[in-house]
Motif scaffolding. Structure first.
Motif, PDB file in Angstrom:
ATOM      1  N   LEU A  17      -5.638  -6.067 -19.542  1.00  0.00           N
ATOM      2  CA  LEU A  17      -4.723  -5.338 -19.047  1.00  0.00           C
ATOM      3  C   LEU A  17      -3.774  -6.423 -18.362  1.00  0.00           C
ATOM      4  O   LEU A  17      -2.660  -6.244 -18.547  1.00  0.00           O
ATOM      5  N   ASN A  18      -4.392  -7.617 -17.939  1.00  0.00           N
ATOM      6  CA  ASN A  18      -3.263  -8.591 -17.219  1.00  0.00           C
ATOM      7  C   ASN A  18      -2.593  -9.153 -18.487  1.00  0.00           C
ATOM      8  O   ASN A  18      -1.369  -9.364 -18.124  1.00  0.00           O
ATOM      9  N   LEU A  19      -3.254  -9.383 -19.696  1.00  0.00           N
ATOM     10  CA  LEU A  19      -2.104 -10.141 -20.754  1.00  0.00           C
ATOM     11  C   LEU A  19      -1.273  -9.049 -21.325  1.00  0.00           C
ATOM     12  O   LEU A  19       0.206  -9.457 -21.636  1.00  0.00           O
ATOM     13  N   TYR A  20      -1.454  -7.671 -21.226  1.00  0.00           N
ATOM     14  CA  TYR A  20      -0.502  -6.922 -21.666  1.00  0.00           C
ATOM     15  C   TYR A  20       0.701  -7.014 -20.652  1.00  0.00           C
ATOM     16  O   TYR A  20       1.662  -6.774 -20.865  1.00  0.00           O
ATOM     17  N   ALA A  47      -4.809   1.764 -19.764  1.00  0.00           N
ATOM     18  CA  ALA A  47      -5.749   1.749 -18.564  1.00  0.00           C
ATOM     19  C   ALA A  47      -6.747   3.004 -18.725  1.00  0.00           C
ATOM     20  O   ALA A  47      -7.904   2.948 -18.306  1.00  0.00           O
ATOM     21  N   PHE A  48      -6.168   4.119 -19.136  1.00  0.00           N
ATOM     22  CA  PHE A  48      -6.921   5.553 -19.253  1.00  0.00           C
ATOM     23  C   PHE A  48      -8.113   5.239 -20.253  1.00  0.00           C
ATOM     24  O   PHE A  48      -8.941   5.615 -20.141  1.00  0.00           O
ATOM     25  N   VAL A  49      -7.594   4.922 -21.503  1.00  0.00           N
ATOM     26  CA  VAL A  49      -8.587   4.624 -22.461  1.00  0.00           C
ATOM     27  C   VAL A  49      -9.711   3.660 -21.962  1.00  0.00           C
ATOM     28  O   VAL A  49     -10.936   3.862 -22.313  1.00  0.00           O
ATOM     29  N   ASN A 128       1.049  -3.390 -11.019  1.00  0.00           N
ATOM     30  CA  ASN A 128       0.268  -4.541 -10.550  1.00  0.00           C
ATOM     31  C   ASN A 128      -0.709  -3.987  -9.566  1.00  0.00           C
ATOM     32  O   ASN A 128      -1.855  -4.409  -9.376  1.00  0.00           O
ATOM     33  N   ASP A 129      -0.576  -2.887  -8.734  1.00  0.00           N
ATOM     34  CA  ASP A 129      -1.426  -2.368  -7.887  1.00  0.00           C
ATOM     35  C   ASP A 129      -2.630  -1.645  -8.494  1.00  0.00           C
ATOM     36  O   ASP A 129      -3.799  -1.702  -8.259  1.00  0.00           O
ATOM     37  N   LEU A 130      -2.477  -1.070  -9.683  1.00  0.00           N
ATOM     38  CA  LEU A 130      -3.469  -0.455 -10.540  1.00  0.00           C
ATOM     39  C   LEU A 130      -4.269  -1.597 -11.045  1.00  0.00           C
ATOM     40  O   LEU A 130      -5.457  -1.701 -10.772  1.00  0.00           O
ATOM     41  N   LEU A 131      -3.572  -2.872 -11.788  1.00  0.00           N
ATOM     42  CA  LEU A 131      -4.436  -3.737 -12.313  1.00  0.00           C
ATOM     43  C   LEU A 131      -5.038  -4.618 -11.231  1.00  0.00           C
ATOM     44  O   LEU A 131      -6.178  -5.000 -11.737  1.00  0.00           O
ATOM     45  N   ARG A 133      -5.625  -4.040  -7.304  1.00  0.00           N
ATOM     46  CA  ARG A 133      -6.296  -3.353  -6.511  1.00  0.00           C
ATOM     47  C   ARG A 133      -7.216  -2.175  -6.807  1.00  0.00           C
ATOM     48  O   ARG A 133      -8.210  -1.907  -6.509  1.00  0.00           O
ATOM     49  N   GLY A 134      -6.314  -1.255  -7.654  1.00  0.00           N
ATOM     50  CA  GLY A 134      -7.219  -0.107  -8.185  1.00  0.00           C
ATOM     51  C   GLY A 134      -8.265  -0.407  -9.168  1.00  0.00           C
ATOM     52  O   GLY A 134      -9.467   0.211  -9.001  1.00  0.00           O
ATOM     53  N   TYR A 135      -8.077  -1.243  -9.997  1.00  0.00           N
ATOM     54  CA  TYR A 135      -9.123  -1.516 -10.904  1.00  0.00           C
ATOM     55  C   TYR A 135     -10.463  -2.204 -10.403  1.00  0.00           C
ATOM     56  O   TYR A 135     -11.509  -1.757 -10.301  1.00  0.00           O
ATOM     57  N   TRP A 136     -10.143  -3.083  -9.325  1.00  0.00           N
ATOM     58  CA  TRP A 136     -11.352  -3.800  -8.712  1.00  0.00           C
ATOM     59  C   TRP A 136     -11.879  -2.955  -7.573  1.00  0.00           C
ATOM     60  O   TRP A 136     -12.878  -3.077  -7.344  1.00  0.00           O
ATOM     61  N   PHE A 137     -11.241  -1.908  -6.986  1.00  0.00           N
ATOM     62  CA  PHE A 137     -11.585  -0.966  -6.181  1.00  0.00           C
ATOM     63  C   PHE A 137     -12.726  -0.242  -7.161  1.00  0.00           C
ATOM     64  O   PHE A 137     -13.658   0.180  -6.403  1.00  0.00           O
ATOM     65  N   ALA A 138     -12.588   0.427  -8.185  1.00  0.00           N
ATOM     66  CA  ALA A 138     -13.212   1.154  -9.063  1.00  0.00           C
ATOM     67  C   ALA A 138     -14.285   0.272  -9.329  1.00  0.00           C
ATOM     68  O   ALA A 138     -15.599   0.886  -9.282  1.00  0.00           O
ATOM     69  N   PHE A 139     -14.380  -0.986  -9.496  1.00  0.00           N
ATOM     70  CA  PHE A 139     -15.646  -1.691  -9.906  1.00  0.00           C
ATOM     71  C   PHE A 139     -16.490  -1.876  -8.537  1.00  0.00           C
ATOM     72  O   PHE A 139     -17.690  -1.726  -8.749  1.00  0.00           O
ATOM     73  N   CYS A 140     -15.911  -2.322  -7.454  1.00  0.00           N
ATOM     74  CA  CYS A 140     -16.725  -2.344  -6.307  1.00  0.00           C
ATOM     75  C   CYS A 140     -17.405  -1.113  -5.839  1.00  0.00           C
ATOM     76  O   CYS A 140     -18.407  -0.962  -5.511  1.00  0.00           O
ATOM     77  N   ARG A 141     -16.580   0.000  -6.310  1.00  0.00           N
ATOM     78  CA  ARG A 141     -17.459   1.578  -5.963  1.00  0.00           C
ATOM     79  C   ARG A 141     -18.467   1.626  -6.726  1.00  0.00           C
ATOM     80  O   ARG A 141     -19.659   2.062  -6.385  1.00  0.00           O
ATOM     81  N   LYS A 142     -18.267   1.704  -8.060  1.00  0.00           N
ATOM     82  CA  LYS A 142     -19.423   1.667  -9.205  1.00  0.00           C
ATOM     83  C   LYS A 142     -20.584   0.756  -8.887  1.00  0.00           C
ATOM     84  O   LYS A 142     -21.702   1.266  -9.207  1.00  0.00           O
TER      85      LYS A 142
END
Length: 270
Positions: A17-20, A47-49, A128-131, A133-142
């Motif tokens: 995602l970052n490279l994209y 990101a959805f896929v 930027n916020d999905l990449l 904060r949102g992405y790693w929020f999902a990681f930390c939750r899971k």
């Protein structure tokens, strides 16, 4: 072993995602609106896929983009906060003599700039916020690691900003000060909408001053540079954290405490 495989999987997705997000815009003209729309849409589709079929999440809502009851309010409040902090910063710069204000540009220049800034800065903030904060929020939750979220999101934001802007100690400090405020809003509200709003509002104010090519809606002359302005920028930006802390301290929505339980994907937040 399982945790290492999971971290490798999430890390690989983050790099993709970052490279994209960082490299693709360099491949096409900056004034081609159609390509920009394709780029924005492509990021969220990717990101959805990634979320649904690779990380086995619920899609974008798992990355904090759930359309909960107060998402519009959070976005609007964030925009006001971000716009206000950056406006205060420029008022202080003006009082310090960083620049002279000599007038405004013509309406034919201002209106297209406002439209371009409102649209472009929203999607830039959302990506930027999905990449980060949102992405790693999902990681930390899971992975049940919410206690590390603030530190992880802040460090990654500062490093990611250095990747895009170049390594500089003051820039790292600025990114860390801003990043912890943005991450805190996600932690307390359970979504990234307020963080997007802050990002969007701050970037909007920046474009009003600097435009996209150095010329904003106001005519500035005798612009000076100096390390004192960097310290002021850092200090004023730091004011954001006590503001969001006081604003959100009593929130009882889907914050960090609830995510410590085995309930990783909320449908509604504060």
């Amino acid at each position: 072993m399982k945790s290492k495989v999971s971290l490798l999987l999430w890390g690989s997705g983050f790099v993709l995602l970052n490279l994209y997000a960082s490299l693709l815009p360099k491949l096409f003209p900056q004034n081609n609106l159609l390509l920009w729309f394709a780029y924005w849409a492509g990021f969220f589709i990717l990101a959805f896929v990634l979320g649904r079929y690779v990380l086995r999440l619920q899609g974008l809502q798992s990355f904090g983009m759930n359309l909960h009851r107060h998402w519009v309010r959070n976005l609007a409040v964030g925009f006001i906060l971000g716009f206000g902090i950056w406006a205060l910063k420029n008022l202080v710069f003006y009082a310090m003599g960083k620049f002279e204000l000599t007038g405004m540009m013509e309406a034919g220049y201002i209106y297209p700039l406002l439209a371009q800034a409102l649209l472009g800065m929203f999607f830039a903030a959302a990506i930027n916020d999905l990449l980060i904060r949102g992405y790693w929020f999902a990681f930390c939750r899971k992975e049940h690691q919410m206690k590390w979220y603030l530190l992880l999101a802040t460090v990654l934001y500062a490093l990611d900003d250095s990747w895009n802007e170049g390594f500089d100690v003051m820039n790292l400090a600025f990114s860390a000060v801003l990043g912890i405020s943005l991450a805190y809003t996600v932690l307390k509200t359970g979504s990234i909408w307020m963080a997007i709003g802050i990002h969007w509002g701050g970037n909007m104010m920046y474009r009003l001053i600097a435009g996209f090519d150095g010329q904003g809606i106001w005519k500035l002359e005798h612009v000076t540079e100096g390390v004192q302005y960097e310290y002021v920028s850092l200090l004023v930006t730091a004011l954001l954290f006590p503001v969001v802390y006081l604003l959100l301290k009593d929130k009882q929505g889907e914050g960090a405490q609830k995510y410590m339980k085995d309930k990783p994907f909320p449908q509604q937040t504060a």
